[in-house]
Write an enzyme that holds these catalytic residues in place. Structure first.
Site, short mmCIF file in Angstrom:
data_model
loop_
_atom_site.label_atom_id
_atom_site.label_comp_id
_atom_site.label_asym_id
_atom_site.label_seq_id
_atom_site.Cartn_x
_atom_site.Cartn_y
_atom_site.Cartn_z
N GLU A 39 0.88 -1.17 0.00
CA GLU A 39 0.00 0.00 0.00
C GLU A 39 0.91 1.22 0.00
OE1 GLU A 39 -2.77 2.52 -0.01
OE2 GLU A 39 -3.27 0.39 -0.02
N CYS A 90 -2.31 8.76 3.16
CA CYS A 90 -2.32 8.27 1.78
C CYS A 90 -3.67 8.54 1.13
CB CYS A 90 -1.95 6.80 1.73
SG CYS A 90 -2.96 5.78 2.79
P1 NDP Z 1 9.14 4.78 3.62
O1 NDP Z 1 8.59 4.06 2.45
O2 NDP Z 1 10.54 5.23 3.57
O3 NDP Z 1 8.98 3.90 4.97
C1 NDP Z 1 7.87 3.02 5.24
C2 NDP Z 1 8.38 1.84 6.06
O4 NDP Z 1 9.32 1.08 5.29
C3 NDP Z 1 9.12 2.25 7.33
O5 NDP Z 1 8.91 1.30 8.35
C4 NDP Z 1 10.56 2.22 6.87
O6 NDP Z 1 11.49 2.12 7.93
C5 NDP Z 1 10.56 0.98 6.01
N1 NDP Z 1 11.63 0.87 5.05
C6 NDP Z 1 12.36 1.89 4.49
N2 NDP Z 1 13.29 1.38 3.64
C7 NDP Z 1 13.15 0.03 3.67
C8 NDP Z 1 13.82 -1.05 3.01
N3 NDP Z 1 14.80 -0.84 2.14
N4 NDP Z 1 13.42 -2.31 3.27
C9 NDP Z 1 12.42 -2.54 4.14
N5 NDP Z 1 11.76 -1.57 4.80
C10 NDP Z 1 12.11 -0.30 4.56
O7 NDP Z 1 8.23 6.00 3.92
P2 NDP Z 1 8.58 7.20 4.88
O8 NDP Z 1 7.92 6.92 6.16
O9 NDP Z 1 10.02 7.53 4.97
O10 NDP Z 1 7.88 8.39 4.09
C11 NDP Z 1 8.34 8.74 2.82
C12 NDP Z 1 7.16 8.92 1.90
O11 NDP Z 1 6.38 7.72 1.80
C13 NDP Z 1 6.17 9.94 2.41
O12 NDP Z 1 6.59 11.24 2.18
C14 NDP Z 1 4.93 9.54 1.63
O13 NDP Z 1 5.03 10.04 0.33
C15 NDP Z 1 5.01 8.02 1.62
N6 NDP Z 1 4.21 7.39 2.66
C16 NDP Z 1 2.99 6.85 2.33
C17 NDP Z 1 2.22 6.25 3.30
C18 NDP Z 1 0.90 5.67 2.98
O14 NDP Z 1 0.13 5.43 3.92
N7 NDP Z 1 0.59 5.38 1.74
C19 NDP Z 1 2.69 6.19 4.67
C20 NDP Z 1 3.97 6.77 4.92
C21 NDP Z 1 4.68 7.33 3.93
P3 NDP Z 1 12.19 3.44 8.53
O15 NDP Z 1 11.12 4.29 9.08
O16 NDP Z 1 13.05 2.90 9.58
O17 NDP Z 1 12.94 4.07 7.40
#
Ligand code: NDP
Length: 483
Positions: free
Chosen positions: A248, A282
């Site tokens: 998602e 989102c």
């Molecule tokens: P990310 O996609 O960076 O992070 C989401 C999750 O994935 C976190 O738990 C993160 O850990 C983890 N993650 C990051 N890199 C990896 C990897 N290589 N392998 C496995 N897991 C990983 O989103 P962010 O929270 O940094 O936000 C960035 C952008 O994502 C936002 O600006 C927005 O555009 C979008 N977003 C969308 C959401 C939605 O509900 N659709 C929710 C949140 C963000 P960690 O936090 O430790 O980096």
């Protein structure tokens, strides 16, 4: 001296190899806590124990599983005030939203508690005489849950609850920005009648421990919510092991306001959809597609409503919009404000960093006018308290703008015409459609997910979740000769 909050690995609270501090985005002088970062060895230990624990859990009777999920759900709901306050303190959403989120998380567990007793298979006659067919669902095994910071308790719960309900073990890697909510939920789960190691909490950076988790051949399924680039990386790691994956991701949701709309309702719906959760949803309404006949009247009230929004400390009474989650997010948001201006959109209000009595990541909610759907501010997910008005001349043009996006999570229409609402409901290319309601705000007992870059794999929530958390077995039974 602040106590270190530990990882929960294979049934033990473990200190990890490093620690990070977590500060309140409403007040940076407030240290929420210190949180352990798991090592690769911790991860391996959790994975090995999860495999064994899953077998034991699968063998539990359905009422025993139901009681576990019901207890977790009831405790979350009973402690919504306390845990919602903690959530708002670390994430920045106003306290009412924090409490509401924890209560909703509880409802995911009680809903899936009931689903433990409703797992019916199918049967059929075979094309061969005397042979019957039994089709049933079995657990996939060990599920990796990777969740974001914007709904730290609800998103994790809508993944963990069905994973457990359908008989799986869980390894949870929460966002490093919101570890306190993760430890609080884990503490509740750890006290339940579950096999040792059925559930592990693995805190640490996504790029390090998250990446190791998704690359592990010991994981049978990965459920992820977050950004598109990280999602694509996870999918390519998963495919190396042919691991089942569900994702998602972002979106660019549009709300269409038609010429027959009730303008006050449209403004209320737009403000809630655009700025709830500080726009970090989102499902946020980041494009407002407005019919020219009502454009000026709508914009006047929208801008007035936006300027009137009270931005403040998430835990203070009267706050309607809290800070954004981090300095990095705030900088990215302000860069989008500059970008929008440079693309030719007019910033009608907001979009500025705010200095408040407490040092935090505050900005004013912003509205762009005279924007076109080809601008980057209308194509990229900003995850910010920013929304753009796009003026259109007809319903057909509105629908085409709504659908002109790489994403496809939610869309909405404000209209008093049943015919238009029905046409929109059938022709909007999104996984969720709303009529006279904000594009954000969904129920737990029905499917949730999108199209295009917004989602990948089967739907989450409701009974649809069974598709991801189970695998289907088809058995052929010959009864033999009864004589
Ligand atoms: P990310 O996609 O960076 O992070 C989401 C999750 O994935 C976190 O738990 C993160 O850990 C983890 N993650 C990051 N890199 C990896 C990897 N290589 N392998 C496995 N897991 C990983 O989103 P962010 O929270 O940094 O936000 C960035 C952008 O994502 C936002 O600006 C927005 O555009 C979008 N977003 C969308 C959401 C939605 O509900 N659709 C929710 C949140 C963000 P960690 O936090 O430790 O980096």
């Amino acid at each position: 001296m602040t106590d270190l909050k530990k990882n929960y690995i294979a049934g033990e609270w473990i200190p990890g190899i490093a620690e990070i501090e977590n500060r309140n985005p409403s007040d940076l002088s407030d240290l929420v806590g210190m949180f352990a970062q798991a090592s690769a060895d911790d991860l391996e230990a959790a994975l090995d124990q999860a495999k064994q624990a899953q077998k034991a859990w699968e063998a539990y009777g359905m009422e025993r599983k139901q009681a576990v999920l019901m207890n977790i759900g009831n405790e979350l709901m009973a402690r919504a005030e306390e845990l919602g306050t903690l959530l708002s303190r670390e994430e920045g959403k106003p306290i009412a939203e924090g409490k509401g989120e924890v209560f909703r998380a509880g409802q995911f567990f009680t809903y899936y508690a009931a689903e433990c007793l409703r797992q019916l298979g199918e049967n059929a006659d075979s094309v061969r005489a005397g042979v019957e067919i039994d089709v049933r669902r079995e657990p996939v095994g060990v599920v990796a849950v990777i969740s974001p910071w914007n709904f730290p308790t609800a998103t994790a719960s809508w993944k963990i609850a069905p994973a457990l309900c359908y008989g799986n073990a869980v390894l949870w890697k929460p966002a490093n920005a919101t570890p306190a909510s993760a430890v609080a939920l884990t503490e509740i789960i750890s006290r339940q009648d579950i096999p040792k190691g059925l559930f592990s909490l693995v805190m640490g950076s996504g790029r390090k421990i998250g990446q190791k988790l998704v690359e592990s051949p010991k994981v049978n399924a990965i459920t992820f919510t977050g950004s598109v680039p990280v999602g694509k990386g996870i999918a390519s790691a998963a495919i190396q092991n042919l691991t089942k994956v569900q994702m998602e991701m972002g979106s660019k949701n549009a709300l269409a306001v038609m010429d027959d709309a009730d303008i006050d309702l449209a403004v209320t719906v737009a403000l809630g959809g655009a700025f709830g959760g500080t726009g970090q949803k989102c499902t946020a309404s980041s494009r407002l597609v407005v019919h020219e006949a009502v454009h000026d009247a709508f914009v006047e009230k929208l801008v007035a409503g936006t300027k009137a929004m009270q931005v403040g400390h998430a835990l203070e009474a009267g706050t309607q919009m809290g800070p954004v989650v981090s300095e990095q997010q705030l900088r990215e948001n302000l860069a989008y404000v500059d970008l929008g201006r440079s693309e030719g959109a007019e910033l009608a209000c907001g979009g500025e960093r705010l200095n408040m009595p407490h040092e935090g990541f505050y900005m004013s909610p912003g509205v762009f006018l005279n924007s076109s759907n080809s601008m980057r501010i209308n194509r990229e997910e900003m995850f910010a308290p920013l929304t753009s008005v796009i003026k259109v001349g007809s319903y057909d043009e509105a629908l085409s703008v709504v659908n002109d996006t790489n994403f496809g999570l939610t869309s909405g229409i404000v209209t008093q015409s049943l015919a238009r609402a029905t046409h929109f409901r059938r022709n909007a290319r999104t996984g969720v459609v709303t009529v006279n309601l904000p594009t954000a705000g969904t129920d737990y007992h029905v499917p949730f997910g999108g199209r295009g870059d917004s989602s990948y794999g089967s739907r989450e929530q409701g009974k649809a979740a069974a598709e991801f958390y189970t695998t289907v077995k088809t058995a052929y039974i010959s009864a033999g000769d009864p004589t």
